[in-house]
Design a protein around this motif. Structure first.
Motif, PDB file in Angstrom:
ATOM      1  N   THR A  22      40.822  59.758  46.300  1.00 23.31           N
ATOM      2  CA  THR A  22      42.052  59.617  45.512  1.00 23.31           C
ATOM      3  C   THR A  22      42.354  58.158  45.188  1.00 23.31           C
ATOM      4  N   VAL A  23      41.595  57.235  45.772  1.00 25.50           N
ATOM      5  CA  VAL A  23      41.810  55.807  45.533  1.00 25.50           C
ATOM      6  C   VAL A  23      41.189  55.396  44.203  1.00 25.50           C
ATOM      7  N   GLY A  24      41.995  54.800  43.335  1.00 25.17           N
ATOM      8  CA  GLY A  24      41.469  54.311  42.069  1.00 25.17           C
ATOM      9  C   GLY A  24      40.979  52.889  42.185  1.00 25.17           C
ATOM     10  N   ALA A  25      41.873  51.984  42.595  1.00 23.47           N
ATOM     11  CA  ALA A  25      41.509  50.578  42.738  1.00 23.47           C
ATOM     12  C   ALA A  25      42.515  49.868  43.623  1.00 23.47           C
ATOM     13  N   ILE A  26      42.055  48.780  44.225  1.00 24.70           N
ATOM     14  CA  ILE A  26      42.911  47.902  45.020  1.00 24.70           C
ATOM     15  C   ILE A  26      42.809  46.509  44.419  1.00 24.70           C
ATOM     16  N   SER A  27      43.957  45.929  44.091  1.00 23.79           N
ATOM     17  CA  SER A  27      43.985  44.574  43.544  1.00 23.79           C
ATOM     18  C   SER A  27      44.710  43.665  44.526  1.00 23.79           C
ATOM     19  N   ILE A  28      44.092  42.521  44.829  1.00 22.42           N
ATOM     20  CA  ILE A  28      44.677  41.578  45.775  1.00 22.42           C
ATOM     21  C   ILE A  28      44.797  40.219  45.090  1.00 22.42           C
ATOM     22  N   ALA A  29      46.015  39.712  44.979  1.00 19.57           N
ATOM     23  CA  ALA A  29      46.225  38.371  44.436  1.00 19.57           C
ATOM     24  C   ALA A  29      46.172  37.378  45.596  1.00 19.57           C
ATOM     25  N   VAL A  30      45.245  36.426  45.520  1.00 19.09           N
ATOM     26  CA  VAL A  30      44.974  35.498  46.614  1.00 19.09           C
ATOM     27  C   VAL A  30      45.414  34.091  46.233  1.00 19.09           C
ATOM     28  N   ASP A  31      46.269  33.492  47.040  1.00 21.53           N
ATOM     29  CA  ASP A  31      46.754  32.142  46.779  1.00 21.53           C
ATOM     30  C   ASP A  31      45.580  31.174  46.678  1.00 21.53           C
ATOM     31  N   ALA A  32      45.490  30.466  45.566  1.00 24.92           N
ATOM     32  CA  ALA A  32      44.345  29.592  45.314  1.00 24.92           C
ATOM     33  C   ALA A  32      44.261  28.444  46.311  1.00 24.92           C
ATOM     34  N   LYS A  33      45.394  28.005  46.853  1.00 23.03           N
ATOM     35  CA  LYS A  33      45.409  26.867  47.764  1.00 23.03           C
ATOM     36  C   LYS A  33      45.194  27.270  49.218  1.00 23.03           C
ATOM     37  N   THR A  34      45.965  28.243  49.696  1.00 22.57           N
ATOM     38  CA  THR A  34      45.906  28.602  51.117  1.00 22.57           C
ATOM     39  C   THR A  34      44.952  29.747  51.422  1.00 22.57           C
TER      40      THR A  34
END
Length: 400
Positions: A229-241
């Motif tokens: 049932t999982v379509g996609a997982i999106s993770i926004a990752v801080d570019a600095k830390t």
């Protein structure tokens, strides 16, 4: 914005770096932890809309995963917003009734467990702060009221301003291994999701974004298997830390995200020490934790705690279509609605929410959400996972 590398290249890049020994168990935990953590730890991290595509140096999926792994943010404060849409039916105030019943039964409305069902659906705003492993605070903002969960050294406090009730417990002994994560950060979800990456998964860098005023890379994780049932997982990752700022899980069926959790405002400065100070207000009812029940069990933690509850389960299948199964020992399925008493009424209520199914395994009831589905058979077996109803029935037939 197009990915920086192909799905195949990204998948191949994971190679030997992703702890293959834990993949099968983690696979089941990932989607369920999203629900379980949301409902079991008040540890969700609200998310916010992107506000532009910053121009950042190119990075591979493997490099971004390593950046997340090396992230070690010890101090932060901010405001978060979490939206959960599991497609659950309107329970008509059942949550409030259960909480009220628990309070009348000697419990406290300030007990963390009395607040958990509120995060299973809808949109919530929280304030979070952390200063190392021993000091965290999470405040759930409500209409005209506020609920706070505070971890300060060995003390864990829960305070419900609406009822003026306080819950007090203690964290695990310092001599024991205890992990008290920041009360509201997508990092825990990201860590669990990354454990599930293998050759059944596509992993790419899907451009850049701004989250809470921070430049971020977007990591996209998509199952290759059918039946999940999982379509996609999106993770926004801080570019600095390297810290995940936003975690979004969308179902394969489409529509709104099942979970959208991320910061709307964040600072990595050291919070004021007074942030974690707490003294029960005058006239407040204070409830101490019961013997044998550690408040640390309710403290903000990762999805690992939920996984530990599945230790007795057998995992069927592989990858994103893994299913956990266990025997409850309760024969006869759900209590009948024709029975006298609360058990019968509750069983009838639950039965009305499910779909009756049958197969080689016998008969049972499937309870469905937009993410996690569960089959309870009439002979007391449970099959659950982030899979379709047909996949559950097939597993029950083959597992009989």
């Amino acid at each position: 914005m197009a990915p920086y590398e192909s799905d195949d290249a990204a998948s191949a890049a994971q190679g030997e770096d992703l702890h293959s020994g834990r993949r099968k168990a983690a696979r089941y935990v990932v989607p369920v932890a999203v629900v379980g953590v949301a409902a079991a730890t008040i540890g969700l991290v609200p998310a916010l809309a992107d506000s532009g595509d910053p121009d950042l140096p190119k990075i591979t999926a493997q490099q971004l995963i390593e950046k997340i792994a090396k992230s070690d943010v010890q101090q932060l404060s901010g405001t978060v917003k979490v939206s959960t849409d599991l497609g659950l039916p309107d329970l008509g105030g059942l949550e409030s009734s259960l909480a009220s019943g628990a309070a009348q039964g000697g419990g406290s409305s300030a007990d963390p467990t009395s607040k958990l069902t509120e995060l299973v659906s809808g949109t919530h705003t929280l304030r979070v702060a952390t200063d190392g492993p021993d000091r965290q605070k999470l405040s759930l903002l409500e209409s005209g009221a506020e609920y706070s969960l505070i971890h300060d050294g060995k003390d864990i406090w829960g305070y419900d301003s609406k009822s003026n009730e306080v819950y007090h417990g203690t964290a695990a002994d310092s001599g024991k291994e205890h992990r008290a994560e920041p009360p509201a950060t997508p990092k825990d979800f990201a860590d669990e999701a990354l454990k599930s990456v293998d050759d059944t998964t596509s992993v790419t860098v899907d451009g850049t974004a701004q989250v809470a005023g921070r430049d971020a890379y977007k990591l996209l994780i998509k199952p290759k298997q059918s039946g999940t049932t999982v379509g996609a997982i999106s993770i926004a990752v801080d570019a600095k830390t390297g810290m995940p700022l936003k975690f979004t899980l969308t179902p394969r069926s489409g529509g709104a995200a099942v979970l959208d959790a991320g910061f709307t405002q964040v600072s990595f400065a050291k919070p004021a020490a007074s942030t974690f100070d707490f003294t029960p207000p005058k006239g407040a009812k204070v409830t101490e934790e019961k013997e044998g029940s550690k408040a640390s069990e309710h403290a903000p933690t990762s999805g690992q705690g939920f996984a530990e509850g599945l230790d007795g389960a057998t995992v069927l299948g592989e990858g994103w279509t893994s299913i956990a199964t266990f025997d409850t020992g309760a024969k006869g399925g759900l209590p009948s609605g024709s029975q006298d008493g609360a058990d019968g009424a509750f069983g009838g209520f639950l039965g009305s929410l499910g779909d009756q199914v049958s197969g080689k395994f016998g008969k049972g009831t499937v309870f469905s959400t937009r993410l996690v589905n569960a089959l309870i058979t009439d002979d007391g077996k449970v099959y659950a996972g982030a899979v379709t109803k047909d996949t559950l029935v097939k597993a029950a037939n083959e597992g009989k």
